[in-house]
Scaffold this motif. Structure first.
Motif, PDB file in Angstrom:
ATOM      1  N   MET A  32    -109.008 -67.723 -23.364  1.00 26.26           N
ATOM      2  CA  MET A  32    -108.491 -66.414 -22.998  1.00 26.26           C
ATOM      3  C   MET A  32    -108.095 -65.646 -24.254  1.00 26.26           C
ATOM      4  O   MET A  32    -107.669 -66.217 -25.241  1.00 26.26           O
ATOM      5  N   LYS A  33    -108.178 -64.336 -24.201  1.00 31.74           N
ATOM      6  CA  LYS A  33    -107.879 -63.473 -25.342  1.00 31.74           C
ATOM      7  C   LYS A  33    -106.389 -63.162 -25.419  1.00 31.74           C
ATOM      8  O   LYS A  33    -105.713 -63.114 -24.394  1.00 31.74           O
ATOM      9  N   LEU A  66    -103.248 -60.728 -25.496  1.00 35.15           N
ATOM     10  CA  LEU A  66    -102.982 -59.447 -24.843  1.00 35.15           C
ATOM     11  C   LEU A  66    -102.271 -58.543 -25.833  1.00 35.15           C
ATOM     12  O   LEU A  66    -101.246 -58.910 -26.400  1.00 35.15           O
ATOM     13  N   SER A  70    -109.284 -50.985 -29.018  1.00 39.95           N
ATOM     14  CA  SER A  70    -110.205 -51.942 -28.404  1.00 39.95           C
ATOM     15  C   SER A  70    -111.569 -51.916 -29.110  1.00 39.95           C
ATOM     16  O   SER A  70    -112.165 -52.967 -29.366  1.00 39.95           O
ATOM     17  N   GLY A 125    -113.503 -56.488 -28.780  1.00 39.30           N
ATOM     18  CA  GLY A 125    -113.369 -57.416 -27.664  1.00 39.30           C
ATOM     19  C   GLY A 125    -112.600 -58.693 -27.950  1.00 39.30           C
ATOM     20  O   GLY A 125    -112.512 -59.563 -27.094  1.00 39.30           O
ATOM     21  N   TYR A 177    -109.442 -58.927 -28.331  1.00 40.50           N
ATOM     22  CA  TYR A 177    -108.139 -58.818 -27.677  1.00 40.50           C
ATOM     23  C   TYR A 177    -108.321 -58.091 -26.353  1.00 40.50           C
ATOM     24  O   TYR A 177    -109.179 -57.228 -26.218  1.00 40.50           O
ATOM     25  N   GLU A 178    -107.472 -58.410 -25.398  1.00 39.08           N
ATOM     26  CA  GLU A 178    -107.374 -57.635 -24.152  1.00 39.08           C
ATOM     27  C   GLU A 178    -106.358 -56.534 -24.448  1.00 39.08           C
ATOM     28  O   GLU A 178    -105.175 -56.813 -24.662  1.00 39.08           O
ATOM     29  N   LYS A 206    -104.287 -53.229 -23.422  1.00 39.38           N
ATOM     30  CA  LYS A 206    -103.796 -52.487 -22.255  1.00 39.38           C
ATOM     31  C   LYS A 206    -102.765 -51.457 -22.699  1.00 39.38           C
ATOM     32  O   LYS A 206    -102.129 -51.609 -23.735  1.00 39.38           O
ATOM     33  N   ILE A 237    -101.918 -61.221 -16.653  1.00 39.80           N
ATOM     34  CA  ILE A 237    -102.752 -61.454 -17.840  1.00 39.80           C
ATOM     35  C   ILE A 237    -101.985 -62.281 -18.865  1.00 39.80           C
ATOM     36  O   ILE A 237    -102.547 -63.183 -19.493  1.00 39.80           O
ATOM     37  N   ALA A 288    -102.839 -65.600 -21.365  1.00 38.73           N
ATOM     38  CA  ALA A 288    -103.093 -65.184 -22.745  1.00 38.73           C
ATOM     39  C   ALA A 288    -102.360 -66.116 -23.709  1.00 38.73           C
ATOM     40  O   ALA A 288    -101.230 -66.515 -23.440  1.00 38.73           O
TER      41      ALA A 288
END
Length: 189
Positions: free
Chosen positions: A1-2, A4, A17, A22, A24-25, A27, A69, A73
């Motif tokens: 998983m990346k 966050l 982003s 890609g 990192y996630e 938001k 998430i 993460a």
């Protein structure tokens, strides 16, 4: 998983982003996620000015998504603005997540180099700035909670073009009072 990465602005999230390709996630909170409830004073003046905060109604879905998430993460990086309000937002985000995964970064510029530099300089949330933001909110609430409704009713009664609710400018109201008092002292001198 990346990991966050959480920022305030959707446009910053989009740009960052792209820079991170890609890895990192990313938001965005679109500003504050917590606030003092509107229907109550929410400041306990008898208990060291303790405040009651809650997740803003239209941010509950976002907060739940971020929490979900964050559970998978490996880390949660908060990159809100470096000012008082940004630090308060960072603290509110952190209060909803596993503290052991949290780190704070500041992007002084939204360029590829600026984002990379920020990610390489991890910090703690600046509690002094959080306290400053909280204090301003307390002063806003204590001055404005009772003054604003008087302002609304007076202006709406006397000025037909005034529609909706108006803020009394809580902090501005106290500053104006100080200025008026000083001016009266000057005049009497």
């Amino acid at each position: 998983m990346k990991p966050l990465l959480i920022v305030e602005s959707p446009s910053k999230a989009s740009t960052i982003s792209k820079y991170l390709k890609g890895a990192y996630e990313v938001k965005s909170t679109i500003g504050h996620i917590k606030e003092l409830p509107e229907k109550r004073l929410s400041v306990d003046i008898e208990n060291d000015f303790a405040i009651e905060e809650e997740v803003i109604e239209d941010k509950k879905k976002l907060v739940n998504e971020l929490k979900k998430i964050s559970k998978t993460a490996p880390e949660v990086i908060i990159a809100t603005d470096s000012d008082r309000e940004g630090e308060a937002i960072a603290a509110h985000i952190a209060s909803e997540m596993d503290k052991s995964k949290i780190s704070r970064v500041i992007f002084t510029e939204i360029t590829k180099e600026g984002v990379e530099a920020g990610l390489n300089d991890r910090k703690e949330i600046d509690e002094d700035l959080v306290k400053a933001a909280t204090t301003r909110r307390i002063v806003d609430r204590l001055f404005g909670y009772k003054i604003s409704p008087v302002l609304w009713s007076t202006l709406q009664k006397n000025m037909k073009f005034v529609q909706g609710r108006l803020s009394a400018g809580r902090v501005q109201s106290s500053a104006l009072k100080i200025i008026i008092e000083r001016e009266r002292l000057r005049q009497s001198f």
